[in-house]
Design a protein around this motif. Structure first.
Motif, PDB file in Angstrom:
ATOM      1  N   TYR A 263       0.803  -1.225   0.000  1.00 19.93           N
ATOM      2  CA  TYR A 263       0.000   0.000   0.000  1.00 19.93           C
ATOM      3  C   TYR A 263       0.836   1.275   0.000  1.00 19.93           C
ATOM      4  O   TYR A 263       0.261   2.365   0.076  1.00 19.93           O
ATOM      5  CB  TYR A 263      -0.930   0.005   1.221  1.00 19.93           C
ATOM      6  CG  TYR A 263      -2.116  -0.915   1.067  1.00 19.93           C
ATOM      7  CD1 TYR A 263      -3.240  -0.516   0.349  1.00 19.93           C
ATOM      8  CD2 TYR A 263      -2.106  -2.196   1.616  1.00 19.93           C
ATOM      9  CE1 TYR A 263      -4.325  -1.359   0.196  1.00 19.93           C
ATOM     10  CE2 TYR A 263      -3.189  -3.040   1.470  1.00 19.93           C
ATOM     11  CZ  TYR A 263      -4.291  -2.625   0.768  1.00 19.93           C
ATOM     12  OH  TYR A 263      -5.370  -3.460   0.602  1.00 19.93           O
TER      13      TYR A 263
ATOM     14  N   CYS B 223      -9.712   1.957  -2.323  1.00 26.56           N
ATOM     15  CA  CYS B 223      -9.567   0.699  -1.602  1.00 26.56           C
ATOM     16  C   CYS B 223     -10.942   0.322  -1.050  1.00 26.56           C
ATOM     17  O   CYS B 223     -11.554   1.117  -0.334  1.00 26.56           O
ATOM     18  CB  CYS B 223      -8.563   0.839  -0.464  1.00 26.56           C
ATOM     19  SG  CYS B 223      -6.896   1.279  -1.017  1.00 26.56           S
TER      20      CYS B 223
ATOM     21  N   ARG C 241      -7.611  -3.181  -3.944  1.00 30.43           N
ATOM     22  CA  ARG C 241      -7.046  -1.848  -4.197  1.00 30.43           C
ATOM     23  C   ARG C 241      -7.162  -1.573  -5.689  1.00 30.43           C
ATOM     24  O   ARG C 241      -6.588  -2.278  -6.515  1.00 30.43           O
ATOM     25  CB  ARG C 241      -5.578  -1.782  -3.756  1.00 30.43           C
ATOM     26  CG  ARG C 241      -4.934  -0.417  -3.976  1.00 30.43           C
ATOM     27  CD  ARG C 241      -3.505  -0.373  -3.446  1.00 30.43           C
ATOM     28  NE  ARG C 241      -2.623  -1.239  -4.208  1.00 30.43           N
ATOM     29  CZ  ARG C 241      -2.052  -0.902  -5.372  1.00 30.43           C
ATOM     30  NH1 ARG C 241      -2.302   0.295  -5.924  1.00 30.43           N
ATOM     31  NH2 ARG C 241      -1.255  -1.744  -5.996  1.00 30.43           N
TER      32      ARG C 241
END
Length: 259
Positions: free
Chosen positions: A34, A203, A251
């Motif tokens: 991330y 997300c 994501r």
């Protein structure tokens, strides 16, 4: 005319192909998945039931998330410069002063800031109860109230009680060094961000629950009156994680039409 198999796309069974990301001190593997790009970046994080509900029967998202979602939620906050949230969500979800999770403090040394979007400039008292004043993004209609509450952290941009220029607000935050923005909603703010073509990444955690009739979706109409026509955005799957309990954590990288 019926399709032949040559006309149909292949389907990939993702779950067995996703590498295990077990919990670990510091969450290094999850943080790497991330980690935002060095440039300015707006990421939105939302949770949804299988049938699209944005909250449970108590009216808050906390009743539909789970431990898998919580892992990602903590890492996203640890990687962000500032959390952007709508006033309605801040009140409903009882937001207060934000801090990075202590065990993830190594991911960023700067304090985690909070920026509130409010058309009327009204700040929930809980956000003022701490040693760091939040930023408040508002239009001219909310300027006086915002300045009275947070002083020079009032970001007054073009707009009124119906719409606030979020692009201008993000420019001010970036100029203050807050370039990695994490928006946690709510649905109205996400609708406004998408309408303004500002979202770089979405997300979405889908938990294995059904909300039924009642809860809204993670995106709600923008402003007052008639909602604008839908703008389709192409999205590329960055990654998809699955927990043993059935929770899916995706994501999505958004193709911004204005970039």
């Amino acid at each position: 005319m019926s399709s032949t198999t040559r006309d149909l796309p292949p389907l990939h069974l993702l779950r067995p192909e996703v590498s295990d990301v077990p919990p670990e001190p510091g969450e290094a593997r999850l943080a790497e998945l991330y980690r935002p790009t060095p440039a300015r970046h707006l990421r939105v994080n939302m949770v949804s039931t299988v049938d699209g509900g944005a909250w449970g029967d108590d009216g808050v998202s906390g009743s539909i998330n789970d431990a898998a979602d919580w892992r990602v939620f903590r890492v996203l906050r640890a990687l962000a410069d500032v959390v952007l949230v709508g006033a309605g969500t801040a009140r409903a979800e009882s937001y207060g002063q934000l801090n990075r999770p202590r065990d993830l403090a190594h991911l960023s040394s700067a304090p985690l800031e909070l920026a509130l979007v409010t058309r009327r400039g009204l700040v929930p008292p809980a956000l003022l109860d701490g040693d760091r004043t939040p930023w408040v993004v508002t239009g001219e209609a909310g300027a006086a109230s915002a300045r009275a509450a947070v002083g020079d952290r009032a970001v007054v941009v073009p707009g009124d009680v119906a719409h606030v220029d979020l692009a201008a607000g993000l420019d001010v935050l970036a100029a203050a060094g807050l370039r990695h923005v994490l928006s946690e909603g709510g649905p109205h703010l996400l609708g406004s961000l998408l309408a303004a073509d500002l979202v770089d990444e979405l997300c979405v955690t889908t938990t294995p629950q059904l909300a039924g009739v009642g809860p809204g979706r993670i995106v709600a109409p923008v402003g007052h009156g008639h909602a604008p026509a839908a703008r389709l955005h192409d999205a590329t799957l960055g990654h998809l994680l699955a927990s043993d309990g059935g929770t899916l954590v995706a994501r999505w990288e958004i193709d911004r039409q204005g970039s």
